[in-house]
Design a protein around this motif. Structure first.
Motif, PDB file in Angstrom:
ATOM      1  N   ALA B   1      20.929 121.790  57.516  1.00 14.91           N
ATOM      2  CA  ALA B   1      22.024 120.843  57.738  1.00 14.91           C
ATOM      3  C   ALA B   1      21.783 119.579  56.924  1.00 14.91           C
ATOM      4  O   ALA B   1      20.652 119.224  56.633  1.00 14.91           O
ATOM      5  CB  ALA B   1      22.127 120.503  59.205  1.00 14.91           C
ATOM      6  N   GLN B   2      22.897 118.976  56.554  1.00 15.45           N
ATOM      7  CA  GLN B   2      22.804 117.725  55.807  1.00 15.45           C
ATOM      8  C   GLN B   2      22.708 116.565  56.781  1.00 15.45           C
ATOM      9  O   GLN B   2      23.225 116.617  57.883  1.00 15.45           O
ATOM     10  CB  GLN B   2      24.055 117.525  54.951  1.00 15.45           C
ATOM     11  CG  GLN B   2      24.579 118.770  54.297  1.00 15.45           C
ATOM     12  CD  GLN B   2      23.558 119.355  53.363  1.00 15.45           C
ATOM     13  OE1 GLN B   2      22.874 118.640  52.668  1.00 15.45           O
ATOM     14  NE2 GLN B   2      23.441 120.663  53.359  1.00 15.45           N
ATOM     15  N   SER B   3      22.028 115.495  56.368  1.00 13.69           N
ATOM     16  CA  SER B   3      22.107 114.267  57.135  1.00 13.69           C
ATOM     17  C   SER B   3      22.039 113.098  56.181  1.00 13.69           C
ATOM     18  O   SER B   3      21.462 113.196  55.096  1.00 13.69           O
ATOM     19  CB  SER B   3      20.983 114.185  58.168  1.00 13.69           C
ATOM     20  OG  SER B   3      19.768 113.887  57.565  1.00 13.69           O
ATOM     21  N   VAL B   4      22.670 112.042  56.593  1.00 13.30           N
ATOM     22  CA  VAL B   4      22.743 110.838  55.780  1.00 13.30           C
ATOM     23  C   VAL B   4      22.271 109.673  56.630  1.00 13.30           C
ATOM     24  O   VAL B   4      22.768 109.477  57.742  1.00 13.30           O
ATOM     25  CB  VAL B   4      24.187 110.590  55.306  1.00 13.30           C
ATOM     26  CG1 VAL B   4      24.243 109.354  54.416  1.00 13.30           C
ATOM     27  CG2 VAL B   4      24.732 111.806  54.576  1.00 13.30           C
ATOM     28  N   THR B   5      21.329 108.921  56.115  1.00  9.16           N
ATOM     29  CA  THR B   5      20.776 107.791  56.852  1.00  9.16           C
ATOM     30  C   THR B   5      21.045 106.494  56.126  1.00  9.16           C
ATOM     31  O   THR B   5      20.680 106.330  54.959  1.00  9.16           O
ATOM     32  CB  THR B   5      19.248 107.947  57.033  1.00  9.16           C
ATOM     33  OG1 THR B   5      18.978 109.185  57.687  1.00  9.16           O
ATOM     34  CG2 THR B   5      18.693 106.803  57.880  1.00  9.16           C
ATOM     35  N   TYR B  25      19.404 110.633  52.013  1.00 10.30           N
ATOM     36  CA  TYR B  25      20.003 111.856  52.513  1.00 10.30           C
ATOM     37  C   TYR B  25      18.942 112.943  52.557  1.00 10.30           C
ATOM     38  O   TYR B  25      17.901 112.855  51.893  1.00 10.30           O
ATOM     39  CB  TYR B  25      21.174 112.294  51.609  1.00 10.30           C
ATOM     40  CG  TYR B  25      20.753 112.688  50.227  1.00 10.30           C
ATOM     41  CD1 TYR B  25      20.595 111.722  49.235  1.00 10.30           C
ATOM     42  CD2 TYR B  25      20.472 114.011  49.899  1.00 10.30           C
ATOM     43  CE1 TYR B  25      20.179 112.072  47.969  1.00 10.30           C
ATOM     44  CE2 TYR B  25      20.057 114.366  48.630  1.00 10.30           C
ATOM     45  CZ  TYR B  25      19.909 113.389  47.670  1.00 10.30           C
ATOM     46  OH  TYR B  25      19.486 113.724  46.420  1.00 10.30           O
ATOM     47  N   SER B  26      19.201 113.930  53.354  1.00  6.45           N
ATOM     48  CA  SER B  26      18.274 115.061  53.411  1.00  6.45           C
ATOM     49  C   SER B  26      19.052 116.304  53.035  1.00  6.45           C
ATOM     50  O   SER B  26      20.127 116.578  53.576  1.00  6.45           O
ATOM     51  CB  SER B  26      17.681 115.220  54.809  1.00  6.45           C
ATOM     52  OG  SER B  26      18.681 115.563  55.732  1.00  6.45           O
ATOM     53  N   SER B  27      18.547 116.999  52.072  1.00  4.56           N
ATOM     54  CA  SER B  27      19.188 118.234  51.669  1.00  4.56           C
ATOM     55  C   SER B  27      18.216 119.025  50.818  1.00  4.56           C
ATOM     56  O   SER B  27      17.529 118.452  49.974  1.00  4.56           O
ATOM     57  CB  SER B  27      20.453 117.970  50.856  1.00  4.56           C
ATOM     58  OG  SER B  27      20.987 119.184  50.375  1.00  4.56           O
ATOM     59  N   SER B  28      18.204 120.311  51.017  1.00  9.37           N
ATOM     60  CA  SER B  28      17.335 121.152  50.212  1.00  9.37           C
ATOM     61  C   SER B  28      18.050 121.684  48.980  1.00  9.37           C
ATOM     62  O   SER B  28      17.459 122.336  48.144  1.00  9.37           O
ATOM     63  CB  SER B  28      16.831 122.322  51.060  1.00  9.37           C
ATOM     64  OG  SER B  28      17.940 123.045  51.561  1.00  9.37           O
ATOM     65  N   VAL B  29      19.336 121.388  48.886  1.00  9.19           N
ATOM     66  CA  VAL B  29      20.107 121.857  47.737  1.00  9.19           C
ATOM     67  C   VAL B  29      20.841 120.667  47.126  1.00  9.19           C
ATOM     68  O   VAL B  29      20.872 119.585  47.691  1.00  9.19           O
ATOM     69  CB  VAL B  29      21.125 122.939  48.139  1.00  9.19           C
ATOM     70  CG1 VAL B  29      20.417 124.164  48.686  1.00  9.19           C
ATOM     71  CG2 VAL B  29      22.121 122.397  49.155  1.00  9.19           C
ATOM     72  N   SER B  30      21.413 120.909  45.973  1.00 13.62           N
ATOM     73  CA  SER B  30      22.144 119.840  45.299  1.00 13.62           C
ATOM     74  C   SER B  30      23.371 119.458  46.108  1.00 13.62           C
ATOM     75  O   SER B  30      24.052 120.307  46.679  1.00 13.62           O
ATOM     76  CB  SER B  30      22.578 120.299  43.916  1.00 13.62           C
ATOM     77  OG  SER B  30      21.462 120.555  43.124  1.00 13.62           O
ATOM     78  N   VAL B  31      23.615 118.184  46.151  1.00 11.16           N
ATOM     79  CA  VAL B  31      24.794 117.680  46.838  1.00 11.16           C
ATOM     80  C   VAL B  31      25.498 116.684  45.928  1.00 11.16           C
ATOM     81  O   VAL B  31      24.959 116.267  44.898  1.00 11.16           O
ATOM     82  CB  VAL B  31      24.425 116.984  48.166  1.00 11.16           C
ATOM     83  CG1 VAL B  31      23.864 117.978  49.168  1.00 11.16           C
ATOM     84  CG2 VAL B  31      23.455 115.834  47.932  1.00 11.16           C
TER      85      VAL B  31
END
Lengths: 115, 111
Positions: B1-5, B25-31
């Protein structure tokens, strides 16, 4: 000549009532969205429609039912309103769907207060 | 899941001072990354977005943001703020047309 408009701007109602919020965009966009912004300002997507077809349906109680009569309109109907439904609801639109690169254009919001 | 801080819920600053609003942000893929601004009693409007290419993105009203992949950050900056910049600023990431917004940073510009 507002790009994305919502009505009403304010909505105060009692628990248990049913209410609707209307949204219209005159940008010729294919995709429309409903977002909920809670009291802590978190903005969370609820639904997305592309050319009148539902494409995103987040974990939202089934008391919430979106309806898109045509691609310029996306309405939100809420049954049996609860206190926790109090929030600002934003409608938005974007040109295309699927890539996540498009700018979203937001309406001014509808502040719903459930008493 | 994505999250934005967005680490700062409020940032007070004097007029003509520089400002930086932080976003991670946390993401294991390109966003794809966005900054939106919300003026009082209005809907959100786009300030700028990063899709690809140069990591420094320029937006409207003199704002710019820098994408830092190693630090998963997308901080927003302006070298000299104006009273009219007082607003709520939201960082967002998108992936396959789902947008995830941060909780917002209220920028309060004082005279």
């Amino acid at each position: 000549d507002t790009a994305v408009s919502q009505t009403p701007k304010y909505l105060v109602t009692q628990m248990g009532n049913d209410k609707s919020i209307k949204c219209e965009q005159n940008l010729g966009h294919d995709t429309m969205y409903w977002y909920k912004q809670d009291s802590k300002k978190f903005l969370k997507i609820m639904f997305s429609y592309n050319n009148k077809e539902l494409i995103i349906n987040e974990t939202v109680p089934n008391r919430f039912s979106p309806k898109s009569p045509d691609k310029a309109h996306l309405n939100l109907h809420i049954n049996s309103l609860e206190l926790g439904d109090s929030a600002v609801y934003f409608c938005a639109s974007s040109q295309v769907s699927g890539a996540g690169t498009d700018t979203q254009y937001f309406g001014p919001g509808t502040r719903l207060t459930v008493l | 899941a994505q999250s934005v801080t967005q680490l700062d819920s409020q940032v007070p600053v004097f007029e003509e001072a520089p400002v930086e609003l932080r976003c991670n942000y946390s993401s294991s893929v390109s966003v794809y990354l966005f900054w939106y601004v919300q003026y009082p009693n209005q809907g959100l409007q786009l300030l700028l977005k990063y899709l690809s290419g140069s990591t420094l993105v320029k937006g409207i009203n003199g704002f710019e943001a820098e994408f830092n992949k190693s630090q998963t950050s997308f901080h927003l900056r302006k070298p000299s703020v104006h009273i009219s910049d007082t607003a709520e600023y939201f960082c967002a990431v998108s992936k396959i047309n789902k947008f995830y917004f941060g909780s917002g940073t209220k920028l309060n510009v004082k005279p």
